[in-house]
Design a protein around this motif. Structure first.
Motif, short mmCIF file in Angstrom:
data_model
loop_
_atom_site.label_atom_id
_atom_site.label_comp_id
_atom_site.label_asym_id
_atom_site.label_seq_id
_atom_site.Cartn_x
_atom_site.Cartn_y
_atom_site.Cartn_z
N LEU A 255 51.68 49.89 55.87
CA LEU A 255 50.93 48.79 55.70
C LEU A 255 51.38 47.83 54.86
O LEU A 255 52.22 47.89 53.40
CB LEU A 255 49.82 49.62 54.14
CG LEU A 255 48.94 49.29 53.82
CD1 LEU A 255 47.97 48.82 54.49
CD2 LEU A 255 48.11 50.41 52.76
N MET B 252 49.25 47.34 59.16
CA MET B 252 47.88 47.53 59.00
C MET B 252 47.78 46.96 58.05
O MET B 252 49.42 46.82 57.04
CB MET B 252 46.93 48.36 58.90
CG MET B 252 46.77 48.92 60.72
SD MET B 252 45.63 47.89 61.43
CE MET B 252 44.73 49.01 61.23
N ARG B 253 47.22 45.59 57.92
CA ARG B 253 47.46 44.79 56.54
C ARG B 253 46.07 44.67 56.16
O ARG B 253 44.97 45.08 55.81
CB ARG B 253 46.88 42.92 56.90
CG ARG B 253 46.50 42.59 55.88
CD ARG B 253 47.16 40.76 56.04
NE ARG B 253 48.41 40.48 57.22
CZ ARG B 253 48.78 39.67 58.43
NH1 ARG B 253 47.84 38.91 58.16
NH2 ARG B 253 49.63 39.18 58.79
N LYS C 261 43.72 43.73 52.27
CA LYS C 261 43.40 43.33 50.83
C LYS C 261 43.32 43.82 49.60
O LYS C 261 42.35 44.89 49.91
CB LYS C 261 42.26 41.86 50.41
CG LYS C 261 42.19 40.74 51.29
CD LYS C 261 41.16 40.33 51.23
CE LYS C 261 41.19 38.72 52.12
NZ LYS C 261 39.96 38.54 51.60
N ASP D 117 39.93 43.88 48.24
CA ASP D 117 38.98 45.11 49.56
C ASP D 117 39.30 46.39 48.99
O ASP D 117 37.49 47.22 48.87
CB ASP D 117 39.11 44.56 50.48
CG ASP D 117 38.83 43.17 51.54
OD1 ASP D 117 37.48 43.02 49.94
OD2 ASP D 117 39.12 43.12 52.53
N VAL E 63 34.56 51.99 52.04
CA VAL E 63 35.20 52.17 53.21
C VAL E 63 36.28 52.05 53.27
O VAL E 63 36.45 52.01 54.81
CB VAL E 63 34.94 50.18 52.65
CG1 VAL E 63 34.77 49.09 54.58
CG2 VAL E 63 32.73 50.25 52.25
N TYR E 64 37.38 51.73 52.76
CA TYR E 64 38.73 51.34 53.78
C TYR E 64 39.84 52.57 53.25
O TYR E 64 40.17 52.41 54.50
CB TYR E 64 39.15 50.57 52.54
CG TYR E 64 38.69 48.99 52.58
CD1 TYR E 64 39.04 48.47 54.21
CD2 TYR E 64 37.81 48.20 52.41
CE1 TYR E 64 38.12 46.83 54.61
CE2 TYR E 64 36.96 46.72 52.86
CZ TYR E 64 37.47 46.19 53.59
OH TYR E 64 36.22 45.16 53.70
N GLN F 288 39.24 54.11 56.29
CA GLN F 288 39.67 53.98 57.53
C GLN F 288 41.78 53.62 57.47
O GLN F 288 41.81 54.11 58.39
CB GLN F 288 39.67 52.16 57.20
CG GLN F 288 38.29 51.87 57.62
CD GLN F 288 37.80 50.07 57.91
OE1 GLN F 288 38.32 49.81 58.80
NE2 GLN F 288 37.24 49.76 56.96
N ILE F 289 42.32 53.77 56.46
CA ILE F 289 43.80 54.04 56.24
C ILE F 289 44.15 56.02 56.29
O ILE F 289 44.82 55.66 57.34
CB ILE F 289 43.68 54.15 54.81
CG1 ILE F 289 44.01 52.29 54.56
CG2 ILE F 289 45.37 54.41 54.78
CD1 ILE F 289 43.76 52.12 52.58
N PHE G 64 45.14 35.16 54.87
CA PHE G 64 45.38 36.46 55.43
C PHE G 64 43.37 36.59 54.66
O PHE G 64 43.71 37.99 54.04
CB PHE G 64 45.86 36.48 53.44
CG PHE G 64 46.96 37.36 53.71
CD1 PHE G 64 48.25 37.18 55.54
CD2 PHE G 64 48.53 37.77 53.16
CE1 PHE G 64 49.04 36.71 55.17
CE2 PHE G 64 49.50 37.06 52.87
CZ PHE G 64 50.51 37.16 54.20
N GLY G 65 42.85 35.34 54.65
CA GLY G 65 41.32 35.64 54.12
C GLY G 65 40.83 34.75 52.97
O GLY G 65 40.10 35.31 52.37
#
Lengths: 293, 457
Positions: free
Chosen positions: A135, A193-194, A196, A199, A206-207, A210-211, A290-291
């Motif tokens: 990660l 996977m990357r 932030k 985030d 939300v995240y 997903q992880i 990276f956004g």
């Protein structure tokens, strides 16, 4: 034996909190900073650490004490030191395999920032664990830099005051992330996977699922709720006097997760730590990929 | 699904001019295939753009239009943002010369506006003095029916002519201003709409750049599910996707589907092709140029394929797995960026033909090799899928020509799937000359090719 899970990032990228959180997932085992991949053998590692940063072995000592004896105190740390002496001939891979075996079936998480400081250490990690999941944890270069300076001032590194000539936060951010990107782009899609940090910590509901989905571990509410309590880890505190650290002292002092919406800073404008200077073109280019703005 | 053996070459060597390197746009009109070719530069009469017509019955091409010539002036030799060193090299060639008014054609479509007696062929030009719209009722006579640049003579071209609800839409693309030319990013990202293009009545269909100053190009417009979709290039944040029902008077109300290059950020800088297939809108994205946007210093990166559903949810089909606010996206095709090939920098054209979806790439390894003094290998790739998830290559080497680096145009017609290439023979030879490398000549004299794919071949 399950494959380990590595969090790759420069220091001051929320890695202590993220590792602490994910480590409380019932299928995961979050550790302190083991710093194993600086050398091939345990003997070499100990010698290297004694020459550079003697306390960088605290994470390994505390982890061994915990998994061997179920607790971390003066005596169990001494026992861990003795165990290390007895296993000088082991490779650092054998050491991590030993830990993996003892905490099985949980997946161990290592987030040692020393691993990503040089391509050589990254290569060593990958050659030892080519099937691991990786990660890439990112944070805005401005807030990363400010946090690095705060840490330097807090811990007394550089004689207790930040000196730009000794320690350039932007250089560290750019070099380490470049090392990580060069590495992760060489992997098969999905092996890394990357994310932030802003985030993840701002929107854990939300995240985090997903992880978990990516790693193939439990995604139920109970499991994900456990990740919001890093303070329940046996490593979420300072250690005994003979192995006090092993992690970010700020996190050890206050290992609690509070979901916060992050106001991301900007790439534009003067650097707080280097009057009159701005982020380099290279830093801005990578940060935009990276956004970040 | 068509295979490589189903394709026959119906046009080669630029179809009469080897300097016509780019088969830029296609249309099917009056039972014939129309092709607009583009020249990389407009250096002289040898670079006059042409519209060509192919009659499938007699299997012959006919030139139906050629650009007029004009006196060269400062606009003829702008500094190219993609090739900053080029201007001085070519400057001397223009002195006292006639140059083509149009050095290319970027889009064509069949449309019937209010003043049109029947469906007619509309074509947009590439012009350094303000792009225009050409119109032809019979496919033989073409007349300019718009003001240069629709009133802004800095606009280099218009792309993506699209018929939606009886109105014709198009987007300004590229800019020639103050001696500088940007081929792809206009700085005037506006979609225009007309119910009567023959009368040159156009209105902006959107707020400029959708209000985002970093949006600098409309890359593609496409109708899907009773909405009009627009992809917007953005070198800072990555491309955006918007849609409108185009109800009421323009400018219309638009809504974003996603921003930030679908969370791959600016490495998904632009999305030049979109098409409906099996109830979803497929979007091909990536970077302009050769995997690296030199004008904006973005990249390198490889292409992605995304699909959007009528409810605005979306999935990744080909590309980099990632976490997003919309959930984890893993490529359904189980293929990473560029169909697992980093040299596929962009999906440049798509078409649906006989129930299959086809995607053509720009594959730039040839240039990378030539710059190293090595022999060209590679060529564009063409991929096909019957369900949108499982993809198979039709060709991985430009049908055997590594100098055909890109598949720029693609059209399903009653006679088969037509595809047009971008050939880099000219550029390769210049590089080889400078490096004192052996000249590559075994693949012909250069110029774009056109292939026709049909089961009957």
């Amino acid at each position: 034996m399950s494959e380990p899970f590595f969090i790759l990032c420069p220091l001051r990228s929320f890695s202590s909190l993220v590792c602490g959180m994910l480590g409380q997932h019932p299928d995961m085992y979050g550790m302190l900073e083991l710093n194993l991949f600086q050398e091939d053998t345990l003997e070499g590692l100990v010698q290297y650490q004694q020459k550079t940063r003697p306390h960088s072995n605290h994470g390994l000592l505390r982890t061994l004490a915990q998994i061997h004896d179920g607790k971390q105190n003066f005596e169990t740390i001494q026992a861990a030191e003795a165990w290390i002496s007895d296993h000088f001939h082991w490779t650092t891979k054998q050491v991590l395999d030993h830990i993996i075996t003892l905490v099985a079936p949980k997946i161990v998480i290592d987030k040692s920032p020393s691993t990503v400081m040089t391509p050589k250490s990254i290569e060593r990690m990958y050659s030892m664990y080519p099937d691991a999941s990786y990660l890439h944890l990112i944070r805005h270069p401005r807030s990363t830099g400010k946090s690095m300076i705060d840490l330097v001032n807090l811990t007394g590194a550089g004689n207790g005051a930040f000196v730009i000539d000794n320690y350039d936060p932007e250089d560290i951010w750019l070099q380490v992330h470049t090392n990580i990107v060069d590495f992760t782009e060489s992997l098969a899609p999905g092996q890394s996977m990357r994310i932030k940090g802003e985030d993840l910590l701002g929107n854990p509901d939300v995240y985090l699922p997903q992880i978990a989905e990516w790693l193939g571990i439990r995604t139920d509410r109970e499991a994900l709720e456990a990740t919001k309590h890093p303070e329940t880890s046996p490593y979420a505190c300072f250690g005994p006097p003979n192995a006090l650290f092993g992690n970010d002292p700020n996190f050890l002092d206050n290992p609690v997760f509070r979901s916060t919406r992050f106001e991301e800073p900007t790439l534009k404008g003067e650097l707080e730590w280097d009057s009159g200077k701005h982020f380099s073109h290279e830093t801005c280019k990578l940060a935009k990929e990276f956004g970040y703005r | 699904m068509l295979t490589e053996n189903n394709f026959s070459r119906i046009g080669t060597a630029g179809i009469g001019n080897t300097r016509s390197s780019l088969a830029h746009c296609l249309a099917y009109f009056n039972d014939r295939i129309y092709l607009g070719v583009t020249h990389h530069l407009g250096e002289g009469p040898q670079d006059q753009a042409r519209i060509l017509c192919y009659d499938p019955d007699v299997k012959k091409w006919e030139q139906v239009h050629i650009s007029p010539l004009v006196e060269a002036d400062a606009q003829a030799i702008p500094q190219d943002t993609l090739r900053p060193k080029l201007k001085d090299m070519i400057k001397h060639k223009f002195t006292g010369q006639k140059v083509p008014k149009y050095r290319g054609y970027r889009s064509m479509t069949v449309f019937q506006g209010k003043s049109d007696p029947h469906p007619v062929l509309y074509v947009t030009t590439i012009c350094h003095w303000g792009a225009q719209l050409l119109r032809s009722e019979d496919g033989k006579t073409f007349t300019a029916v718009s003001k240069p640049g629709l009133g802004n003579h800095h606009i280099l071209s218009f792309r993506s002519l699209t018929d939606f609800q009886g109105k014709l839409f198009t987007a300004s693309t590229g800019l020639v201003k103050d001696g500088v030319m940007d081929r792809n990013f206009s700085g005037i990202p506006v979609i225009y709409v007309s119910e009567d293009p023959a009368s040159d009545i156009w209105e902006p269909a959107m707020e400029e750049g959708f209000g985002d100053p970093n949006n600098n190009s409309i890359s593609c417009i496409r109708a899907f599910n009773n909405f009009l979709y627009a992809s917007v290039g953005n070198p800072e944040r990555g491309f955006q996707l918007w849609k409108t029902d185009a109800v009421g008077k323009p400018p219309y109300q638009w809504h974003p589907i996603f921003l930030d290059g679908a969370y791959k950020y600016n490495l998904n800088e632009t999305a030049p092709t979109m098409i409906e297939f099996n109830g979803a809108l497929y979007i091909g994205g990536g970077l302009p140029g050769l995997g690296y946007d030199t004008a904006n210093d973005v990249g390198p990166a490889s292409a992605e394929l995304i699909r959007v559903y009528p409810d605005d949810n979306w999935d990744l089909v080909v590309g980099r797995p990632r976490f997003t606010p919309d959930g984890m996206k893993v490529p359904f095709a189980a293929r990473g960026p560029g169909f697992d090939n980093n040299y596929n920098s962009i999906i440049w054209s798509m078409a649906v033909h006989d129930g299959c979806l086809y995607a053509g790439t720009l594959h730039w390894i040839t240039l990378a090799l030539v710059f190293r003094g090595r022999k060209p290998v590679g060529g564009f790739q063409l991929w096909a899928s019957q369900d949108g998830d499982n993809w198979e290559p039709v060709t991985l080497d430009g049908f055997g020509d590594p100098l055909d680096v890109g598949l720029r145009s693609m059209l399903s017609t009653p006679v088969g799937l037509v595809i047009g290439t971008h050939n880099h023979q000219g550029i390769v030879n210049v590089i080889q000359q400078r490096l004192n490398s052996p000249q590559t000549d075994e693949f012909g004299a250069g110029g774009c090719k056109v292939w026709l794919g049909s089961k009957s071949v």
